[in-house]
Design a protein around this motif. Structure first.
Motif, PDB file in Angstrom:
ATOM      1  N   GLY A  75      32.483  11.612  17.128  1.00  0.00           N
ATOM      2  CA  GLY A  75      32.676  10.274  17.696  1.00  0.00           C
ATOM      3  C   GLY A  75      34.064  10.131  18.296  1.00  0.00           C
ATOM      4  O   GLY A  75      34.232   9.579  19.386  1.00  0.00           O
ATOM      5  N   CYS A  76      35.062  10.650  17.579  1.00  0.00           N
ATOM      6  CA  CYS A  76      36.444  10.580  18.089  1.00  0.00           C
ATOM      7  C   CYS A  76      36.589  11.419  19.357  1.00  0.00           C
ATOM      8  O   CYS A  76      37.262  11.008  20.308  1.00  0.00           O
ATOM      9  N   ASP A  77      35.962  12.597  19.363  1.00  0.00           N
ATOM     10  CA  ASP A  77      36.018  13.455  20.562  1.00  0.00           C
ATOM     11  C   ASP A  77      35.355  12.760  21.749  1.00  0.00           C
ATOM     12  O   ASP A  77      35.843  12.824  22.881  1.00  0.00           O
ATOM     13  N   LEU A  78      34.237  12.120  21.460  1.00  0.00           N
ATOM     14  CA  LEU A  78      33.497  11.408  22.515  1.00  0.00           C
ATOM     15  C   LEU A  78      34.323  10.235  23.055  1.00  0.00           C
ATOM     16  O   LEU A  78      34.396  10.017  24.274  1.00  0.00           O
ATOM     17  N   ILE A 122      35.606   9.516  26.836  1.00  0.00           N
ATOM     18  CA  ILE A 122      35.333   8.271  27.572  1.00  0.00           C
ATOM     19  C   ILE A 122      36.639   7.669  28.087  1.00  0.00           C
ATOM     20  O   ILE A 122      36.742   7.294  29.257  1.00  0.00           O
ATOM     21  N   THR A 123      37.647   7.579  27.208  1.00  0.00           N
ATOM     22  CA  THR A 123      38.912   6.949  27.627  1.00  0.00           C
ATOM     23  C   THR A 123      39.629   7.799  28.687  1.00  0.00           C
ATOM     24  O   THR A 123      40.414   7.282  29.466  1.00  0.00           O
ATOM     25  N   GLU A 124      39.331   9.085  28.696  1.00  0.00           N
ATOM     26  CA  GLU A 124      39.942   9.973  29.692  1.00  0.00           C
ATOM     27  C   GLU A 124      39.219   9.862  31.032  1.00  0.00           C
ATOM     28  O   GLU A 124      39.820  10.035  32.089  1.00  0.00           O
ATOM     29  N   SER A 125      37.907   9.549  30.974  1.00  0.00           N
ATOM     30  CA  SER A 125      37.099   9.597  32.200  1.00  0.00           C
ATOM     31  C   SER A 125      37.250   8.369  33.099  1.00  0.00           C
ATOM     32  O   SER A 125      36.971   8.436  34.280  1.00  0.00           O
ATOM     33  N   ILE A 126      37.704   7.261  32.551  1.00  0.00           N
ATOM     34  CA  ILE A 126      37.715   6.015  33.339  1.00  0.00           C
ATOM     35  C   ILE A 126      38.954   5.830  34.231  1.00  0.00           C
ATOM     36  O   ILE A 126      38.814   5.590  35.428  1.00  0.00           O
ATOM     37  N   PRO A 177      33.437  21.954  18.845  1.00  0.00           N
ATOM     38  CA  PRO A 177      32.375  22.361  17.902  1.00  0.00           C
ATOM     39  C   PRO A 177      31.668  21.161  17.269  1.00  0.00           C
ATOM     40  O   PRO A 177      30.442  21.182  17.106  1.00  0.00           O
ATOM     41  N   ALA A 178      32.441  20.103  16.938  1.00  0.00           N
ATOM     42  CA  ALA A 178      31.827  18.935  16.278  1.00  0.00           C
ATOM     43  C   ALA A 178      30.787  18.289  17.184  1.00  0.00           C
ATOM     44  O   ALA A 178      29.746  17.821  16.711  1.00  0.00           O
ATOM     45  N   MET A 179      31.052  18.290  18.506  1.00  0.00           N
ATOM     46  CA  MET A 179      30.086  17.684  19.437  1.00  0.00           C
ATOM     47  C   MET A 179      28.810  18.516  19.538  1.00  0.00           C
ATOM     48  O   MET A 179      27.720  17.992  19.704  1.00  0.00           O
ATOM     49  N   ILE A 180      28.966  19.828  19.425  1.00  0.00           N
ATOM     50  CA  ILE A 180      27.784  20.708  19.449  1.00  0.00           C
ATOM     51  C   ILE A 180      26.972  20.498  18.168  1.00  0.00           C
ATOM     52  O   ILE A 180      25.745  20.494  18.186  1.00  0.00           O
ATOM     53  N   LEU A 181      27.686  20.310  17.054  1.00  0.00           N
ATOM     54  CA  LEU A 181      27.006  20.147  15.766  1.00  0.00           C
ATOM     55  C   LEU A 181      26.375  18.762  15.609  1.00  0.00           C
ATOM     56  O   LEU A 181      25.484  18.574  14.771  1.00  0.00           O
ATOM     57  N   ILE A 196      41.313   7.449  17.026  1.00  0.00           N
ATOM     58  CA  ILE A 196      40.894   6.249  17.755  1.00  0.00           C
ATOM     59  C   ILE A 196      42.122   5.461  18.211  1.00  0.00           C
ATOM     60  O   ILE A 196      42.187   4.976  19.340  1.00  0.00           O
ATOM     61  N   PHE A 197      43.126   5.378  17.331  1.00  0.00           N
ATOM     62  CA  PHE A 197      44.383   4.693  17.669  1.00  0.00           C
ATOM     63  C   PHE A 197      44.994   5.307  18.935  1.00  0.00           C
ATOM     64  O   PHE A 197      45.335   4.601  19.879  1.00  0.00           O
ATOM     65  N   GLY A 198      45.105   6.633  18.955  1.00  0.00           N
ATOM     66  CA  GLY A 198      45.716   7.326  20.102  1.00  0.00           C
ATOM     67  C   GLY A 198      44.893   7.168  21.368  1.00  0.00           C
ATOM     68  O   GLY A 198      45.444   6.885  22.440  1.00  0.00           O
ATOM     69  N   SER A 199      43.563   7.327  21.258  1.00  0.00           N
ATOM     70  CA  SER A 199      42.699   7.245  22.452  1.00  0.00           C
ATOM     71  C   SER A 199      42.730   5.846  23.042  1.00  0.00           C
ATOM     72  O   SER A 199      42.881   5.670  24.258  1.00  0.00           O
ATOM     73  N   PHE A 200      42.603   4.845  22.189  1.00  0.00           N
ATOM     74  CA  PHE A 200      42.533   3.459  22.658  1.00  0.00           C
ATOM     75  C   PHE A 200      43.879   3.026  23.268  1.00  0.00           C
ATOM     76  O   PHE A 200      43.934   2.508  24.379  1.00  0.00           O
TER      77      PHE A 200
END
Lengths: 145, 403
Positions: free
Chosen positions: A89-92, A96-100, A124-128, B57-61
């Motif tokens: 979830g954190c990777d995702l 998302i925040t990088e893509s916008i 790896p976490a996203m694959i799993l 989440i803190f860093g990304s947001f």
């Protein structure tokens, strides 16, 4: 069915543990390693700390795979999946925040840039992640029985 | 009628036989998951994962809003607008309001309405918002009491009990509610140790936000130093401060789904404090520092403290300015440090020093409210901690060949 569940989570646990350990090794070597669609990050936060969590997820699966229908065993498998969901979830979210934002090219990213961010390789976490979702099925099955 | 102890127990037995009915209870998955998060063997990996998610989440947001949009708004539109519209470029008023006329970004300009607003709104606001959102979520899901149980053993080593994690985590948002939350601790000793540790070693959300933006690569090292300082100073205080640290019984509630209305209300209450106190303090901080710069006070102070800064702490003498700003706002001070030329290790040392050297004005007032004696005691510990810890950091840097 029980036997199938046990075999499934034993295999998933082994794969998860291997991914976590690989994450840690790659972090120590300080060099990003890409294998087909999987990329092991080498930075301390995602690779080191994140890799440690994936390793723990693998250990949770391996300690709970026998007799998964029993609540205590199921809880370990579910906890392993929760750890994977947290990391993926954190990777995702990072994706998302990088893509916008558009960076130097404008306020927002171009369509191709936006879509390109979601292209492989993945952590790896996203694959799993999809494989860990099977735990939800087990929860519903236990509830039903 | 007086009863002996035995008679009282017998009476209790009789009443409970008549009123308590024991049935069979099947543990649900939610109950067992709750147990898993409390037992050290399984709970500690969960803590590690939760903290990872928290910071990720803190860093990304915060990065999404600050680097993605606010930097652009402030550097490309806000700053140039003020630079081209504010009259008399070389006047003292221009220096205070807009800052350095040659600056091309809001970190370097250091005017009240340029850097001041950028730091408060562009950097700190997203960081504080996401911090409070995450904290409130953990609180309402029922995870914080579990964290308290897990931390109990560690915190007992420094004279506190598990619930001390609540003020510590609250202080990571803002030190003021953290100090207020020390009232949940029972003895004076516990409250004193907790307040002192919060004031010295726990950086607030605003400071974390600006650190995340200014020193993202070395932030982990800064936090590691602060955690080490928190534990070592706590251990020493526990040994030298007289008083008791009693055991407590903790009630661990079951995990629950948070209510959206409760989440929104709590976040709003916490954010209101940020709008009413933090933003004016940041602007006031820039004003005071700029006036002191213009009056030559910071230059003078830098010269006076130069031997301590350069030889004892191993940082440039220009860090005197940020240290003064830190008394008003620590986030402001870290932003100021970012434009001083120094090595990465000097930056780590300077940021750690800014964090531990003095509580910000708002926390200082809160400590004063809790008691003059406590405040004085905290200040004595603080001076000793800064001197010893600052020197130690320099020594570690020298031994590692990076200072």
């Amino acid at each position: 069915m029980k036997k199938f569940d046990s075999i499934y989570f034993a295999l998933l646990g082994t794969a998860t543990l291997a991914c976590g350990l690989a994450d840690l090794i790659v972090t120590i070597s300080r060099d990003v390693y890409t294998f087909r669609i999987v990329e092991f990050p080498s930075e301390m936060f995602r690779g080191g700390w994140g890799g440690l969590v994936v390793t723990f997820a693998g250990l949770f699966y391996l300690s709970g795979f026998k007799n998964v229908s029993e609540t205590h065993q199921l809880s370990k498998v579910v906890m392993g999946s929760i750890l994977i969901w947290l990391i993926a979830g954190c990777d995702l979210l990072a994706m998302i925040t990088e893509s916008i934002p558009g960076g130097e090219n404008g306020w927002f990213n171009t369509m191709s840039g936006f879509v390109g961010t979601y292209a492989p390789p993945y952590t790896p976490a996203m694959i799993l992640l999809p494989f860990s979702m099977v735990a939800i099925l087990c929860i519903y099955r236990t509830k039903g029985s | 009628m007086r009863l002996t102890a035995d008679e009282r127990w017998n009476l209790i037995d009789e009443i409970s036989k008549e009123t308590v009915f024991l049935g069979e209870y099947d543990e649900t998955l939610r109950d067992v998951l709750g147990e898993v998060t409390v037992k050290p063997l399984t709970g500690i990996p969960v803590v590690i994962a939760v903290l990872y998610a928290f910071w990720s989440i803190f860093g990304s947001f915060a990065g999404f809003f600050t680097d993605g949009f606010f930097v652009k708004i402030f550097d490309e539109h806000w700053l140039p607008w003020w630079q081209s519209h504010f009259p008399d470029t070389w006047s003292w008023l221009y220096y205070i309001v807009v800052g350095d006329p040659m600056a091309d970004n809001c970190f370097e300009a250091f005017g009240m309405l340029t850097s001041g607003l950028f730091i408060a709104i562009g950097v700190v606001l997203p960081a504080v918002f996401i911090f409070y959102l995450m904290l409130t979520l953990l609180e309402d899901v029922g995870y914080l009491p579990r964290l308290a149980v897990l931390m109990d053993t560690v915190l007992h080593k420094i004279g506190l009990h598990g619930y001390a994690i609540v003020p510590t985590i609250l202080a990571l948002g803002c030190n003021v509610p953290g100090v207020a939350a020390t009232r949940i601790l029972e003895t004076r000793k516990e409250r004193f140790v907790m307040m002192t540790l919060l004031a010295i070693f726990v950086p607030c959300g605003a400071q974390l936000g600006i650190m995340n933006d200014v020193i993202p690569d070395t932030m982990g090292l800064v936090l590691l130093y602060l955690i080490a300082g928190y534990l070592i100073t706590g251990f020493v205080l526990n040994k030298i401060i007289p008083g008791k640290s009693p055991e407590i019984l903790m009630d661990v509630p079951p995990f629950q789904t948070p209510l959206l209305s409760n989440l929104a209300l709590k976040i709003w209450m916490r954010m209101k404090g940020f709008f009413t106190s933090a933003i004016p303090y940041v602007l006031l901080g820039v004003l005071v520092v700029n006036v002191l710069y213009l009056a030559g006070f910071i230059q003078w102070l830098g010269n006076v403290l130069s031997p301590v800064f350069v030889y004892w702490f191993g940082v440039p003498e220009e860090t005197a300015g940020p240290l003064i700003a830190a008394f008003l706002r620590k986030d402001l001070a870290v932003a100021q440090l970012s434009v001083i030329e120094m090595t990465w290790y000097q930056m780590v040392t300077a940021v750690v020093l800014v964090s531990i050297y003095f509580p910000c004005l708002a926390t200082f007032m809160m400590l004063l409210k809790e008691g003059r004696k406590e405040l004085l005691g905290s200040l004595v510990v603080l001076i000793a901690a800064v001197t010893i810890f600052g020197g130690l950091l320099h020594l570690i840097g020298i031994l590692a060949g990076v200072a």
